[in-house]
Design a protein around this motif. Structure first.
Motif, PDB file in Angstrom:
ATOM      1  N   LEU A 248       0.870  -1.154   0.057  1.00  0.00           N
ATOM      2  CA  LEU A 248      -0.059  -0.142   0.000  1.00  0.00           C
ATOM      3  C   LEU A 248       0.717   1.291  -0.102  1.00  0.00           C
ATOM      4  N   ILE A 249       2.062   1.143   0.840  1.00  0.00           N
ATOM      5  CA  ILE A 249       2.889   2.354   0.559  1.00  0.00           C
ATOM      6  C   ILE A 249       3.527   2.543  -0.781  1.00  0.00           C
ATOM      7  N   GLY A 250       3.903   1.403  -1.350  1.00  0.00           N
ATOM      8  CA  GLY A 250       4.548   1.534  -2.614  1.00  0.00           C
ATOM      9  C   GLY A 250       3.536   1.909  -3.697  1.00  0.00           C
ATOM     10  N   ALA A 251       2.211   1.828  -3.362  1.00  0.00           N
ATOM     11  CA  ALA A 251       1.139   2.172  -4.368  1.00  0.00           C
ATOM     12  C   ALA A 251       0.799   3.679  -4.190  1.00  0.00           C
ATOM     13  N   GLY A 252       1.409   4.254  -3.179  1.00  0.00           N
ATOM     14  CA  GLY A 252       1.171   5.597  -2.620  1.00  0.00           C
ATOM     15  C   GLY A 252      -0.149   5.682  -1.928  1.00  0.00           C
ATOM     16  N   ARG A 253      -0.659   4.736  -1.303  1.00  0.00           N
ATOM     17  CA  ARG A 253      -2.222   4.793  -0.666  1.00  0.00           C
ATOM     18  C   ARG A 253      -1.827   4.888   0.677  1.00  0.00           C
ATOM     19  N   LEU A 254      -0.640   4.830   1.297  1.00  0.00           N
ATOM     20  CA  LEU A 254      -0.464   4.987   2.705  1.00  0.00           C
ATOM     21  C   LEU A 254       1.096   5.403   2.567  1.00  0.00           C
ATOM     22  N   THR A 255       1.256   6.382   3.839  1.00  0.00           N
ATOM     23  CA  THR A 255       2.636   7.030   3.972  1.00  0.00           C
ATOM     24  C   THR A 255       3.261   6.490   5.176  1.00  0.00           C
ATOM     25  N   ALA A 256       4.576   5.992   5.286  1.00  0.00           N
ATOM     26  CA  ALA A 256       4.849   5.507   6.453  1.00  0.00           C
ATOM     27  C   ALA A 256       5.512   6.522   7.483  1.00  0.00           C
ATOM     28  N   LEU A 257       5.278   6.404   8.611  1.00  0.00           N
ATOM     29  CA  LEU A 257       5.689   7.412   9.705  1.00  0.00           C
ATOM     30  C   LEU A 257       6.859   6.906  10.451  1.00  0.00           C
ATOM     31  N   PHE A 258       7.451   7.935  11.085  1.00  0.00           N
ATOM     32  CA  PHE A 258       8.633   7.544  11.946  1.00  0.00           C
ATOM     33  C   PHE A 258       9.809   6.996  11.204  1.00  0.00           C
ATOM     34  N   SER A 259       9.648   7.231   9.821  1.00  0.00           N
ATOM     35  CA  SER A 259      10.776   6.836   9.097  1.00  0.00           C
ATOM     36  C   SER A 259      11.866   7.830   8.492  1.00  0.00           C
ATOM     37  N   SER A 260      11.729   8.774   8.860  1.00  0.00           N
ATOM     38  CA  SER A 260      12.345  10.002   8.070  1.00  0.00           C
ATOM     39  C   SER A 260      13.601  10.631   8.750  1.00  0.00           C
ATOM     40  N   GLY A 261      14.338   9.832   9.419  1.00  0.00           N
ATOM     41  CA  GLY A 261      15.524  10.334  10.117  1.00  0.00           C
ATOM     42  C   GLY A 261      15.474  10.151  11.490  1.00  0.00           C
ATOM     43  N   GLU A 262      14.300   9.771  12.087  1.00  0.00           N
ATOM     44  CA  GLU A 262      14.463   9.587  13.645  1.00  0.00           C
ATOM     45  C   GLU A 262      14.972   8.470  14.165  1.00  0.00           C
ATOM     46  N   SER A 263      16.384   8.502  14.137  1.00  0.00           N
ATOM     47  CA  SER A 263      17.025   7.018  14.298  1.00  0.00           C
ATOM     48  C   SER A 263      17.011   6.856  15.801  1.00  0.00           C
ATOM     49  N   ASN A 264      16.601   7.437  16.731  1.00  0.00           N
ATOM     50  CA  ASN A 264      16.293   6.902  18.023  1.00  0.00           C
ATOM     51  C   ASN A 264      14.928   6.323  18.074  1.00  0.00           C
ATOM     52  N   ILE A 265      13.972   6.208  17.036  1.00  0.00           N
ATOM     53  CA  ILE A 265      12.660   5.769  17.479  1.00  0.00           C
ATOM     54  C   ILE A 265      12.373   4.507  16.438  1.00  0.00           C
ATOM     55  N   ALA A 266      11.926   3.574  16.762  1.00  0.00           N
ATOM     56  CA  ALA A 266      11.959   2.299  15.969  1.00  0.00           C
ATOM     57  C   ALA A 266      10.665   1.463  16.769  1.00  0.00           C
ATOM     58  N   SER A 267       9.988   0.831  15.653  1.00  0.00           N
ATOM     59  CA  SER A 267       8.926   0.112  15.959  1.00  0.00           C
ATOM     60  C   SER A 267       9.318  -1.314  16.481  1.00  0.00           C
ATOM     61  N   SER A 268       8.743  -1.734  17.661  1.00  0.00           N
ATOM     62  CA  SER A 268       8.955  -3.052  17.937  1.00  0.00           C
ATOM     63  C   SER A 268       8.762  -4.197  16.755  1.00  0.00           C
ATOM     64  N   PRO A 269       9.314  -5.214  16.434  1.00  0.00           N
ATOM     65  CA  PRO A 269       9.137  -6.127  15.106  1.00  0.00           C
ATOM     66  C   PRO A 269       8.083  -7.067  15.778  1.00  0.00           C
ATOM     67  N   MET A 270       7.636  -7.719  14.814  1.00  0.00           N
ATOM     68  CA  MET A 270       6.564  -8.851  14.857  1.00  0.00           C
ATOM     69  C   MET A 270       7.598 -10.220  14.929  1.00  0.00           C
ATOM     70  N   THR A 271       7.477 -10.889  15.961  1.00  0.00           N
ATOM     71  CA  THR A 271       8.283 -11.956  15.804  1.00  0.00           C
ATOM     72  C   THR A 271       7.655 -13.217  15.537  1.00  0.00           C
ATOM     73  N   ILE A 272       8.093 -14.083  14.536  1.00  0.00           N
ATOM     74  CA  ILE A 272       7.237 -15.325  14.243  1.00  0.00           C
ATOM     75  C   ILE A 272       7.884 -16.518  14.646  1.00  0.00           C
ATOM     76  N   TYR A 273       7.214 -17.432  15.195  1.00  0.00           N
ATOM     77  CA  TYR A 273       7.501 -18.669  15.855  1.00  0.00           C
ATOM     78  C   TYR A 273       6.623 -19.951  14.953  1.00  0.00           C
ATOM     79  N   ALA A 274       7.609 -20.778  14.778  1.00  0.00           N
ATOM     80  CA  ALA A 274       6.909 -22.125  14.518  1.00  0.00           C
ATOM     81  C   ALA A 274       6.880 -22.897  15.588  1.00  0.00           C
ATOM     82  N   CYS A 275       5.476 -23.453  16.070  1.00  0.00           N
ATOM     83  CA  CYS A 275       5.279 -24.361  17.147  1.00  0.00           C
ATOM     84  C   CYS A 275       4.835 -25.829  16.864  1.00  0.00           C
ATOM     85  N   VAL A 276       5.124 -26.647  17.546  1.00  0.00           N
ATOM     86  CA  VAL A 276       4.790 -28.186  17.595  1.00  0.00           C
ATOM     87  C   VAL A 276       4.190 -28.468  18.938  1.00  0.00           C
TER      88      VAL A 276
END
Length: 297
Positions: A248-276
């Protein structure tokens, strides 16, 4: 007498807490399960379960017997795996995954996985509810950290970024937040876990420390595609997994925030697990799928 079969039915009854639950898990009638328990008790010469119309409890003899036999099915599976020489992964593979991850990530990868392993028959359960590996015949589930529990063996396979984003129209109307604190002044589109009703927290890493942003929930939904659609239509700011946000960002329909040089701010990631459900479930086809998924994402 199929003593192993009788023992297996007894174990399922204890694990499921009822004859009816064991019958559903085994694909048998309750009457057949009840008869198998009676045959096992007659063979042993002791009563294993105290049964009434409303309850079922283990007798003292039943408790001792269950502790001795509960590992027999797993031991048999392990022995079978040790005796069998698998030349290639094969057979049915039931995969459970969250709805969004299944739709956007797993499903597009399935043709490539099938091309590599044509003898694996795939069933994909895509749902945000909690699935029971044992009762639903699930071989492996793909979960995020909030869905883990002590009954599963989890292996981390990937970390994917979350992206805070909004439509250009919304940002032109409401302004662009520069810090997590400013989000409380904006319309926030919040995801609610279908399983327990909790909000998915908006967590940042600021100067190396986790910070949960204070939110102003303008819209709430248990469907992340609905949240993405509201954001795309100018309804507010959303926190979307990268595999949803980036197209959606690539198509111009959404704009990413907190990504224009605020090097001290980052979003916590989504951690993916495989479970048995247990280590013996890591057979050739499950190992092949996990390795494929790790490499693909």
């Amino acid at each position: 007498m199929d003593l192993l079969g009788l023992i297996g039915n007894f174990i399922r009854v204890v694990e499921n807490g009822s004859i009816a639950g064991a019958a559903r898990a085994k694909g048998m009638s309750p009457a057949a399960v009840s008869q198998s328990l009676s045959r096992l008790e007659a063979h042993l010469g002791v009563r294993l379960l105290s049964r009434t119309t409303r309850s079922m409890t283990l007798t003292e003899s039943g408790k001792r017997y269950f502790e001795k036999v509960r590992h027999i099915p797993q031991d048999i599976d392990l022995a079978s795996q040790a005796a069998a020489i698998e030349t290639k992964p094969q057979g049915p593979l039931c995969i459970a995954t969250t709805a969004a991850f299944g739709r956007y990530v797993i499903a597009p990868l399935m043709p490539a996985f099938k091309a590599l392993f044509p003898d694996i028959a795939i069933e994909l359960i895509s749902t945000d509810r909690n699935v029971d590996h044992r009762l639903e015949g699930v071989d492996v589930s793909i979960r995020i950290e909030a869905q883990l529990n002590d009954q599963l063996i989890a292996r981390k396979i990937a970390s994917l970024p979350f992206i805070f984003c909004a439509s250009p129209a919304y940002l032109e109307r409401a302004g662009t937040p520069r810090t997590p604190e400013e989000l409380s002044q904006h319309a926030c589109l919040v995801f609610r876990y279908p399983t327990d009703g909790r909000f998915l927290p908006w967590e940042f890493i600021v100067d190396g420390q986790p910070v949960n942003a204070k939110l102003n929930p303008e819209f709430i939904s248990d469907d992340i595609d609905i949240i993405a659609k509201i954001a795309e239509s100018g309804g507010g700011i959303a926190r979307l997994a990268s595999f949803i946000a980036q197209p959606l960002i690539g198509a111009g329909r959404l704009t990413a925030l907190f990504s224009s040089g605020e090097s001290n701010i980052a979003s916590s990631p989504m951690t993916i697990y495989a479970c048995v459900n247990e280590r013996s479930a890591l057979n050739a086809k499950v190992r092949a799928f996990i390795a494929f998924l790790e490499e693909a994402i």
